[in-house]
Design a protein around this motif. Structure first.
Motif, PDB file in Angstrom:
ATOM      1  N   GLY A 219       0.799  -1.218   0.000  1.00 28.76           N
ATOM      2  CA  GLY A 219       0.000   0.000   0.000  1.00 28.76           C
ATOM      3  C   GLY A 219       0.832   1.268   0.000  1.00 28.76           C
ATOM      4  N   GLU A 220       1.807   1.347   0.878  1.00 26.56           N
ATOM      5  CA  GLU A 220       2.637   2.552   0.965  1.00 26.56           C
ATOM      6  C   GLU A 220       3.456   2.753  -0.308  1.00 26.56           C
ATOM      7  OE1 GLU A 220       5.046   2.635   4.416  1.00 26.56           O
ATOM      8  OE2 GLU A 220       3.357   2.513   5.834  1.00 26.56           O
ATOM      9  N   GLU A 221       3.944   1.671  -0.858  1.00 26.76           N
ATOM     10  CA  GLU A 221       4.720   1.765  -2.095  1.00 26.76           C
ATOM     11  C   GLU A 221       3.855   2.291  -3.238  1.00 26.76           C
ATOM     12  OE1 GLU A 221       7.039  -1.286  -5.133  1.00 26.76           O
ATOM     13  OE2 GLU A 221       6.736  -1.855  -3.029  1.00 26.76           O
ATOM     14  N   ILE A 222       2.620   1.802  -3.320  1.00 28.23           N
ATOM     15  CA  ILE A 222       1.713   2.270  -4.368  1.00 28.23           C
ATOM     16  C   ILE A 222       1.393   3.750  -4.191  1.00 28.23           C
ATOM     17  CG2 ILE A 222      -0.629   2.032  -5.293  1.00 28.23           C
ATOM     18  CD1 ILE A 222      -0.441  -0.950  -4.522  1.00 28.23           C
ATOM     19  N   ALA A 223       1.130   4.155  -2.951  1.00 28.40           N
ATOM     20  CA  ALA A 223       0.816   5.557  -2.683  1.00 28.40           C
ATOM     21  C   ALA A 223       1.991   6.466  -3.033  1.00 28.40           C
ATOM     22  CB  ALA A 223       0.422   5.723  -1.213  1.00 28.40           C
ATOM     23  N   ASP A 224       3.211   6.044  -2.688  1.00 28.25           N
ATOM     24  CA  ASP A 224       4.389   6.845  -3.002  1.00 28.25           C
ATOM     25  C   ASP A 224       4.597   6.967  -4.512  1.00 28.25           C
ATOM     26  OD1 ASP A 224       4.871   7.215  -0.324  1.00 28.25           O
ATOM     27  OD2 ASP A 224       6.347   5.589  -0.173  1.00 28.25           O
ATOM     28  N   ALA A 225       4.414   5.852  -5.219  1.00 28.92           N
ATOM     29  CA  ALA A 225       4.588   5.872  -6.675  1.00 28.92           C
ATOM     30  C   ALA A 225       3.553   6.786  -7.330  1.00 28.92           C
ATOM     31  CB  ALA A 225       4.472   4.450  -7.230  1.00 28.92           C
ATOM     32  N   TYR A 226       2.315   6.751  -6.817  1.00 24.11           N
ATOM     33  CA  TYR A 226       1.267   7.616  -7.368  1.00 24.11           C
ATOM     34  C   TYR A 226       1.596   9.094  -7.128  1.00 24.11           C
ATOM     35  CZ  TYR A 226      -3.301   9.783  -8.045  1.00 24.11           C
ATOM     36  OH  TYR A 226      -4.321  10.596  -8.474  1.00 24.11           O
ATOM     37  N   ARG A 227       2.069   9.403  -5.924  1.00 22.80           N
ATOM     38  CA  ARG A 227       2.401  10.799  -5.623  1.00 22.80           C
ATOM     39  C   ARG A 227       3.551  11.297  -6.505  1.00 22.80           C
ATOM     40  NH1 ARG A 227       0.889   9.445  -0.213  1.00 22.80           N
ATOM     41  NH2 ARG A 227       2.963   8.563   0.192  1.00 22.80           N
ATOM     42  N   GLU A 228       4.546  10.452  -6.729  1.00 18.93           N
ATOM     43  CA  GLU A 228       5.664  10.850  -7.578  1.00 18.93           C
ATOM     44  C   GLU A 228       5.214  11.051  -9.023  1.00 18.93           C
ATOM     45  OE1 GLU A 228       8.799   8.042  -7.276  1.00 18.93           O
ATOM     46  OE2 GLU A 228       9.150   8.373  -5.136  1.00 18.93           O
ATOM     47  N   ALA A 229       4.324  10.187  -9.485  1.00 18.41           N
ATOM     48  CA  ALA A 229       3.881  10.271 -10.879  1.00 18.41           C
ATOM     49  C   ALA A 229       2.980  11.475 -11.133  1.00 18.41           C
ATOM     50  CB  ALA A 229       3.155   8.979 -11.269  1.00 18.41           C
ATOM     51  N   THR A 230       2.259  11.929 -10.105  1.00 23.01           N
ATOM     52  CA  THR A 230       1.279  13.002 -10.310  1.00 23.01           C
ATOM     53  C   THR A 230       1.742  14.348  -9.747  1.00 23.01           C
ATOM     54  OG1 THR A 230       0.149  12.363  -8.252  1.00 23.01           O
ATOM     55  CG2 THR A 230      -0.661  11.405 -10.317  1.00 23.01           C
ATOM     56  N   GLU A 231       2.915  14.384  -9.145  1.00 23.61           N
ATOM     57  CA  GLU A 231       3.388  15.646  -8.569  1.00 23.61           C
ATOM     58  C   GLU A 231       3.617  16.678  -9.679  1.00 23.61           C
ATOM     59  OE1 GLU A 231       6.957  17.292  -5.621  1.00 23.61           O
ATOM     60  OE2 GLU A 231       6.891  15.188  -6.273  1.00 23.61           O
ATOM     61  N   GLY A 232       2.898  17.789  -9.595  1.00 28.16           N
ATOM     62  CA  GLY A 232       3.012  18.838 -10.604  1.00 28.16           C
ATOM     63  C   GLY A 232       2.331  18.513 -11.911  1.00 28.16           C
ATOM     64  N   ALA A 233       1.626  17.378 -12.000  1.00 25.26           N
ATOM     65  CA  ALA A 233       0.969  16.975 -13.251  1.00 25.26           C
ATOM     66  C   ALA A 233      -0.398  17.633 -13.373  1.00 25.26           C
ATOM     67  CB  ALA A 233       0.822  15.455 -13.307  1.00 25.26           C
ATOM     68  N   GLY A 234      -0.895  17.692 -14.574  1.00 26.39           N
ATOM     69  CA  GLY A 234      -2.211  18.263 -14.828  1.00 26.39           C
ATOM     70  C   GLY A 234      -3.322  17.291 -14.479  1.00 26.39           C
ATOM     71  N   ARG A 235      -4.551  17.774 -14.635  1.00 24.25           N
ATOM     72  CA  ARG A 235      -5.702  16.965 -14.264  1.00 24.25           C
ATOM     73  C   ARG A 235      -5.795  15.700 -15.103  1.00 24.25           C
ATOM     74  NH1 ARG A 235     -12.014  19.110 -14.152  1.00 24.25           N
ATOM     75  NH2 ARG A 235     -12.922  17.191 -13.305  1.00 24.25           N
ATOM     76  N   THR A 236      -5.516  15.820 -16.401  1.00 21.52           N
ATOM     77  CA  THR A 236      -5.610  14.657 -17.287  1.00 21.52           C
ATOM     78  C   THR A 236      -4.622  13.574 -16.873  1.00 21.52           C
ATOM     79  OG1 THR A 236      -6.302  16.063 -19.137  1.00 21.52           O
ATOM     80  CG2 THR A 236      -5.462  13.861 -19.673  1.00 21.52           C
ATOM     81  N   ALA A 237      -3.401  13.992 -16.560  1.00 21.22           N
ATOM     82  CA  ALA A 237      -2.385  13.020 -16.152  1.00 21.22           C
ATOM     83  C   ALA A 237      -2.770  12.343 -14.840  1.00 21.22           C
ATOM     84  CB  ALA A 237      -1.034  13.711 -16.016  1.00 21.22           C
ATOM     85  N   ARG A 238      -3.325  13.121 -13.903  1.00 20.85           N
ATOM     86  CA  ARG A 238      -3.735  12.529 -12.626  1.00 20.85           C
ATOM     87  C   ARG A 238      -4.862  11.519 -12.822  1.00 20.85           C
ATOM     88  NH1 ARG A 238      -3.387  17.941 -10.873  1.00 20.85           N
ATOM     89  NH2 ARG A 238      -5.663  18.070 -10.734  1.00 20.85           N
TER      90      ARG A 238
END
Length: 288
Positions: free
Chosen positions: A17-36
């Motif tokens: 769970g924590e690994e998935i949450a961290d990966a999601y935060r890294e992938a969406t940090e500063g990203a637009g709505r479409t990317a999120r």
């Protein structure tokens, strides 16, 4: 993100769970709505596959990956036929009376057809989900059409909807490797599909040659999926699940069913038996 992590099975969530949450935060940090939204969709899809036991390490996931290209091909060929029925009145000069649920069903078929072509030519994720959306729209149009209802739609369109679901659930790391990768190849495939749709709607072939309306797209699609897709069919059940929808499409599309269906089924059963015998002689454990 907490809500997305909760979609996973409890055991998997505790471990990763924590690994998935961290990966999601890294992938969406500063990203637009479409990317999120895209990342959230990927996480939700992965969670669904985990709950269904369709991960890439499991036998079910590998089985799904083996039959996925043939399933999306069957969905596309069926959608091509439905699209031709919608286009026919326009090519024959009588479009005025056609704006009803039949056209809405045809529009769903157009979406499914485009999705199937896109999936088979390299954009698997987008294409597979588009094909599923189009198939769902077609199913809904059947269900709400007067005189049909949900029960009728479940019988006539339910199997196709389930078939469209298979490619969408294919594990990402086991998705088929496309043979047509460039934008020009995709555009060419879409153009060729449009020609097939208009030709089948505009010029009616005499019986039994009308069966070519499905046989030709099936043959072309099998050439596109290529040898790698066939190499994945390593068990008899995989061969049967991959082949039965295509056999049904060709046999009931105007071809002389009394002649085509027994022969096609016989060849399919022979192929399944040959795969099974080869696996037993090889002494190796089936991968799907």
């Amino acid at each position: 993100m907490t809500a997305l992590v909760k979609l996973y099975p409890a055991g998997y969530r505790r471990e990763f769970g924590e690994e998935i949450a961290d990966a999601y935060r890294e992938a969406t940090e500063g990203a637009g709505r479409t990317a999120r939204l895209r990342e959230a969709g990927d996480v939700a899809g992965h969670a669904l596959r985990m709950r269904l036991g369709l991960g890439s390490t499991g036998r079910a996931g590998r089985f799904l990956a083996a039959v996925a290209p043939f399933a999306v091909l069957a969905v596309g060929v069926h959608a091509l036929s439905s699209t031709g029925l919608m286009v026919a009145p326009f090519t024959l000069g009588d479009p005025a009376a056609q704006v009803d649920l039949t056209v809405l069903r045809g529009l769903g078929a157009v979406v499914a057809l485009v999705g199937a072509v896109v999936a088979l030519t390299g954009r698997w994720g987008v294409g597979a989900w588009t094909a599923l959306a189009g198939s769902a729209a077609t199913f809904a149009a059947q269900a709400f059409r007067p005189g049909m209802g949900v029960e009728f739609a479940a019988v006539t369109g339910g199997p196709l909807l389930l078939l469209a679901l298979l490619p969408a659930l294919c594990p990402p790391d086991l998705r088929p490797t496309p043979r047509l990768r460039t934008a020009a190849a995709v555009a060419g495939a879409l153009a060729a599909t449009a020609v097939l749709v208009v030709a089948s709607a505009r010029w009616q072939l005499p019986h039994p040659l009308d069966g070519l309306r499905s046989a030709v797209p099936v043959a072309a699609g099998l050439l596109v999926v290529g040898r790698p897709a066939f190499a994945r069919l390593r068990t008899a059940p995989a061969v049967l699940v991959a082949g039965l929808p295509l056999v049904a499409l060709v046999s009931f599309s105007g071809a002389p069913g009394a002649l085509v269906l027994p022969g096609a089924l016989g060849m399919l059963l022979a192929a399944a038996a040959a795969v099974s015998i080869r696996r037993r002689r090889g002494g190796s454990r089936p991968s799907v």
